[in-house]
Motif scaffolding. Structure first.
Motif, PDB file in Angstrom:
ATOM      1  N   ASN A 181       0.805  -1.227   0.000  1.00  0.00           N
ATOM      2  CA  ASN A 181       0.000   0.000   0.000  1.00  0.00           C
ATOM      3  C   ASN A 181       0.834   1.271   0.000  1.00  0.00           C
ATOM      4  O   ASN A 181       0.345   2.320   0.402  1.00  0.00           O
ATOM      5  N   VAL A 182       2.092   1.132  -0.382  1.00  0.00           N
ATOM      6  CA  VAL A 182       2.940   2.331  -0.286  1.00  0.00           C
ATOM      7  C   VAL A 182       3.598   2.633  -1.632  1.00  0.00           C
ATOM      8  O   VAL A 182       3.681   1.783  -2.516  1.00  0.00           O
ATOM      9  N   ASP A 183       4.058   3.882  -1.739  1.00  0.00           N
ATOM     10  CA  ASP A 183       4.710   4.283  -2.999  1.00  0.00           C
ATOM     11  C   ASP A 183       6.136   3.717  -3.051  1.00  0.00           C
ATOM     12  O   ASP A 183       6.632   3.139  -2.090  1.00  0.00           O
ATOM     13  N   TRP A 184       6.771   3.922  -4.185  1.00  0.00           N
ATOM     14  CA  TRP A 184       8.082   3.295  -4.411  1.00  0.00           C
ATOM     15  C   TRP A 184       9.130   3.773  -3.399  1.00  0.00           C
ATOM     16  O   TRP A 184       9.919   3.007  -2.877  1.00  0.00           O
ATOM     17  N   GLU A 185       9.075   5.077  -3.145  1.00  0.00           N
ATOM     18  CA  GLU A 185      10.052   5.635  -2.202  1.00  0.00           C
ATOM     19  C   GLU A 185       9.915   4.976  -0.830  1.00  0.00           C
ATOM     20  O   GLU A 185      10.904   4.595  -0.197  1.00  0.00           O
ATOM     21  N   MET A 186       8.651   4.813  -0.394  1.00  0.00           N
ATOM     22  CA  MET A 186       8.409   4.189   0.906  1.00  0.00           C
ATOM     23  C   MET A 186       8.776   2.711   0.869  1.00  0.00           C
ATOM     24  O   MET A 186       9.282   2.154   1.850  1.00  0.00           O
ATOM     25  N   SER A 187       8.550   2.078  -0.298  1.00  0.00           N
ATOM     26  CA  SER A 187       8.904   0.654  -0.432  1.00  0.00           C
ATOM     27  C   SER A 187      10.402   0.469  -0.216  1.00  0.00           C
ATOM     28  O   SER A 187      10.829  -0.453   0.492  1.00  0.00           O
ATOM     29  N   LEU A 188      11.184   1.373  -0.812  1.00  0.00           N
ATOM     30  CA  LEU A 188      12.642   1.274  -0.668  1.00  0.00           C
ATOM     31  C   LEU A 188      13.060   1.483   0.792  1.00  0.00           C
ATOM     32  O   LEU A 188      13.973   0.836   1.286  1.00  0.00           O
ATOM     33  N   ARG A 189      12.345   2.386   1.449  1.00  0.00           N
ATOM     34  CA  ARG A 189      12.677   2.677   2.842  1.00  0.00           C
ATOM     35  C   ARG A 189      12.388   1.447   3.720  1.00  0.00           C
ATOM     36  O   ARG A 189      13.187   1.075   4.583  1.00  0.00           O
ATOM     37  N   LEU A 190      11.227   0.831   3.480  1.00  0.00           N
ATOM     38  CA  LEU A 190      10.880  -0.375   4.242  1.00  0.00           C
ATOM     39  C   LEU A 190      11.876  -1.493   3.957  1.00  0.00           C
ATOM     40  O   LEU A 190      12.308  -2.216   4.857  1.00  0.00           O
ATOM     41  N   LEU A 191      12.230  -1.611   2.679  1.00  0.00           N
ATOM     42  CA  LEU A 191      13.179  -2.664   2.303  1.00  0.00           C
ATOM     43  C   LEU A 191      14.518  -2.458   3.017  1.00  0.00           C
ATOM     44  O   LEU A 191      15.109  -3.417   3.528  1.00  0.00           O
ATOM     45  N   SER A 192      14.943  -1.203   3.067  1.00  0.00           N
ATOM     46  CA  SER A 192      16.251  -0.954   3.710  1.00  0.00           C
ATOM     47  C   SER A 192      16.172  -1.283   5.202  1.00  0.00           C
ATOM     48  O   SER A 192      17.154  -1.747   5.792  1.00  0.00           O
ATOM     49  N   LEU A 193      15.005  -1.069   5.808  1.00  0.00           N
ATOM     50  CA  LEU A 193      14.843  -1.442   7.225  1.00  0.00           C
ATOM     51  C   LEU A 193      14.992  -2.954   7.388  1.00  0.00           C
ATOM     52  O   LEU A 193      15.670  -3.437   8.305  1.00  0.00           O
ATOM     53  N   LEU A 194      14.358  -3.694   6.479  1.00  0.00           N
ATOM     54  CA  LEU A 194      14.410  -5.164   6.575  1.00  0.00           C
ATOM     55  C   LEU A 194      15.820  -5.687   6.306  1.00  0.00           C
ATOM     56  O   LEU A 194      16.280  -6.633   6.956  1.00  0.00           O
ATOM     57  N   VAL A 195      16.495  -5.049   5.366  1.00  0.00           N
ATOM     58  CA  VAL A 195      17.870  -5.461   5.061  1.00  0.00           C
ATOM     59  C   VAL A 195      18.765  -5.210   6.280  1.00  0.00           C
ATOM     60  O   VAL A 195      19.603  -6.041   6.649  1.00  0.00           O
ATOM     61  N   GLU A 196      18.536  -4.058   6.904  1.00  0.00           N
ATOM     62  CA  GLU A 196      19.319  -3.708   8.093  1.00  0.00           C
ATOM     63  C   GLU A 196      19.115  -4.761   9.192  1.00  0.00           C
ATOM     64  O   GLU A 196      20.058  -5.179   9.862  1.00  0.00           O
ATOM     65  N   LEU A 197      17.865  -5.186   9.359  1.00  0.00           N
ATOM     66  CA  LEU A 197      17.558  -6.202  10.386  1.00  0.00           C
ATOM     67  C   LEU A 197      18.212  -7.533  10.043  1.00  0.00           C
ATOM     68  O   LEU A 197      18.711  -8.249  10.921  1.00  0.00           O
ATOM     69  N   ASN A 198      18.197  -7.860   8.757  1.00  0.00           N
ATOM     70  CA  ASN A 198      18.818  -9.112   8.317  1.00  0.00           C
ATOM     71  C   ASN A 198      20.320  -9.100   8.626  1.00  0.00           C
ATOM     72  O   ASN A 198      20.883 -10.120   9.028  1.00  0.00           O
ATOM     73  N   LYS A 199      20.894  -7.909   8.486  1.00  0.00           N
ATOM     74  CA  LYS A 199      22.333  -7.804   8.782  1.00  0.00           C
ATOM     75  C   LYS A 199      22.608  -7.973  10.268  1.00  0.00           C
ATOM     76  O   LYS A 199      23.735  -8.253  10.669  1.00  0.00           O
TER      77      LYS A 199
END
Lengths: 240, 300
Positions: A181-199
């Protein structure tokens, strides 16, 4: 700080969630058929496939909301069918889930929705006030702490759902269409949060049909892409 | 003790758990009203039960400790037979005292049926002798045989035929009151279960979300149980207070008073209605807990 500490209760490489030859169906229709999946600490998986393929069902099997009609689900080394209701509750405290519909209680302000897992596990939420502020800042919602869920935008809800999934510092994060339900910019932000957690060592499984997001993620993390089709799981290749 | 600790912890409460369940006006009012109405009726049923128990006891004791000898003899033998009866009674073990009723007393006994102007002395009315017993009473059969020989016009009435149906009636009234009390308790449990089930059904989404974030069933149930227990306690306290006030304001029993004016508590009996509030709390606790845990089993 509950969400910031990497909890590595499992030994390195030992699966946190494991589905072995699992089938699931309802009303005589087989949705998932004899599939296996292993989520190990620090792994990053995307789960993709057409609508109705069973992505959400597969996630529900992982966090024990559904029981397979055949096969075995193991959570943190214990067979799910031997856990009992309290055991399932314990497992869910170690699995952070971002639901497609976020699953908020509309009568509670955002801050109380975020602390639900703490309250449910018998912890004094007041002790985590500082950590909560940091968590809200991390997902960019520090100004919305007292807002009710219906007052939040789609992106804010998704980020809030991610924050709640992390509040107990889970070992694995399951996200069902977190960028739906979010725009591309927000999608990238969420993705970076998940990547950070994975790290930080957490296993991540994201169900999505957003191929652009998957391509973007693959440039940041060693993600494995699984495709669910005809009830079977296969590893997607270069055709993405 | 574990249960007591659970109850204490329940009453102390958990503010975070309390806020999780949204307020539900309708079920709140229904629970308070039901508990108040049932407690009000419960106090009356309790008072009725105690009153009938007292009545049965009083009737039993009053009639068991006295009997009557009726002397139907020709006028010229009447005094002689009366003297013989009084002499025999004075020698009979188990008889504390005996006396022949005067004309005025016999007239007073007949007055409700024939009026105060009845000329007792001109009518062939039997002479009555009142016998007060002591200890385990006298041997009625032995006395009858002796009277038959020495005062053939004397008939012993030991009140058994009056006493038995009266005591039986009082005992049945007591049973009825206890039955009413049991029904009230069961109805309260049913109504609170119904109200709790309605609240649980309305909050299924809340329960589902809580399960998914790792809440144990007992944590979720507690949020509902505490709320319903407190509401039932509040309603029961109101109902009990009103009923006790009503009973306290009822006219007291006196010589002319009958069973209804005796519908009250006496002495330490006034403390008994206080048990209704914790009883209501206990019923609400178990009814809601049972309903909540049953509803939660349907949620994965």
């Amino acid at each position: 700080m509950p969400w910031g500490v990497t909890s590595m209760a499992q030994s390195e490489g030992s699966p946190v969630i494991e589905l072995s030859q699992v089938s699931y169906g309802y009303d005589g229709r087989a949705l998932l058929n004899d599939l296996s999946l292993t989520l190990s600490p620090g792994s990053f998986h995307f789960l993709t496939g057409p609508s109705g393929a069973g992505k959400t069902t597969l996630l529900k099997l992982c966090y024990l909301e559904l029981a397979p009609t055949q096969g075995r689900v193991t959570a943190f080394g214990k067979p799910a069918d031997q856990l009992g209701r309290d055991g399932i509750a314990q497992v869910r405290r170690r699995v952070g889930v971002v639901h497609q519909d976020c699953g908020f209680l509309d009568h509670l302000p955002l801050i109380e929705n975020l602390t639900l897992p703490l309250a449910a596990s018998g912890q004094d939420t007041a002790e985590f006030a500082e950590d909560l502020r940091a968590l809200l800042a991390w997902v960019g919602l520090e100004q919305r702490a007292t807002a009710l869920p219906p007052e939040l935008s789609g992106g804010e809800r998704q980020r809030a759902a991610l924050a709640r999934a992390l509040i107990l510092s889970p070992d694995v994060i399951l996200a069902d269409e977190p960028t739906g339900n979010v725009d591309w910019e927000m999608s990238l932000r969420l993705l970076s949060l998940l990547v950070e957690l994975n790290k930080m060592g957490k296993a991540v499984l994201i169900a999505t049909h957003d191929l652009n997001l998957i391509r973007q993620a693959k440039s940041q993390v060693a993600a494995r892409v699984l495709r669910l089709r005809g009830g079977q799981l296969d590893v997607a290749g270069a055709d993405l | 003790m574990t249960r007591l600790r659970q109850l204490a912890s329940l009453l102390k409460g958990d503010p975070s758990a309390d806020r999780i369940v949204p307020p539900t006006g309708f079920t709140a009012q229904l629970t308070v009203f039901t508990a108040a109405a049932m407690a009000f009726l419960g106090v009356f049923a309790l008072a009725l039960s105690l009153a009938t128990a007292r009545l049965a006891d009083r009737w039993g004791q009053a009639l068991a400790q006295s009997s009557t000898i009726r002397i139907s003899a020709p006028a010229d033998q009447r005094q002689a037979q009366t003297d013989a009866v009084l002499r025999i009674l004075s020698e009979t073990p188990g008889v504390a005292s005996s006396r022949a009723l005067s004309d005025a007393e016999q007239r007073a006994l007949l007055a409700p049926w024939f009026g105060p102007e009845l000329p007792v002395e001109t009518l062939p009315i039997p002479q009555l002798v009142e016998v007060i017993e002591e200890g385990r009473g006298y041997d009625a059969e032995g006395l009858r045989l002796r009277l038959q020989a020495e005062a053939p016009g004397a008939v012993v009435d030991d009140h058994t035929r009056w006493r038995r149906p009266l005591i039986r009636a009082a005992e049945r009234l007591n049973l009825l009151a206890l039955g009413a009390l049991t029904l009230i308790v069961l109805t309260m449990a049913a109504m609170i279960t119904l109200a709790a089930s309605t609240a649980l059904a309305a909050n299924r989404q809340v329960m589902t979300v809580l399960r998914l974030v790792g809440a144990r069933d007992i944590f979720i149930a507690r949020a509902f149980v505490r709320r319903f227990t407190l509401r039932a306690s509040m309603g029961a306290a109101i109902g009990t207070a009103l009923a006790v006030l009503f009973i306290a304001l009822m006219p007291r029993a006196d010589a002319a008073g009958g069973f209804l004016t005796d519908l009250a508590f006496s002495g330490a009996g006034w403390l008994l209605p206080l048990l209704i509030v914790p009883l209501a709390a206990f019923i609400a606790f178990w009814a809601t807990r049972h309903a909540a845990l049953r509803a939660l089993k349907e949620i994965p």
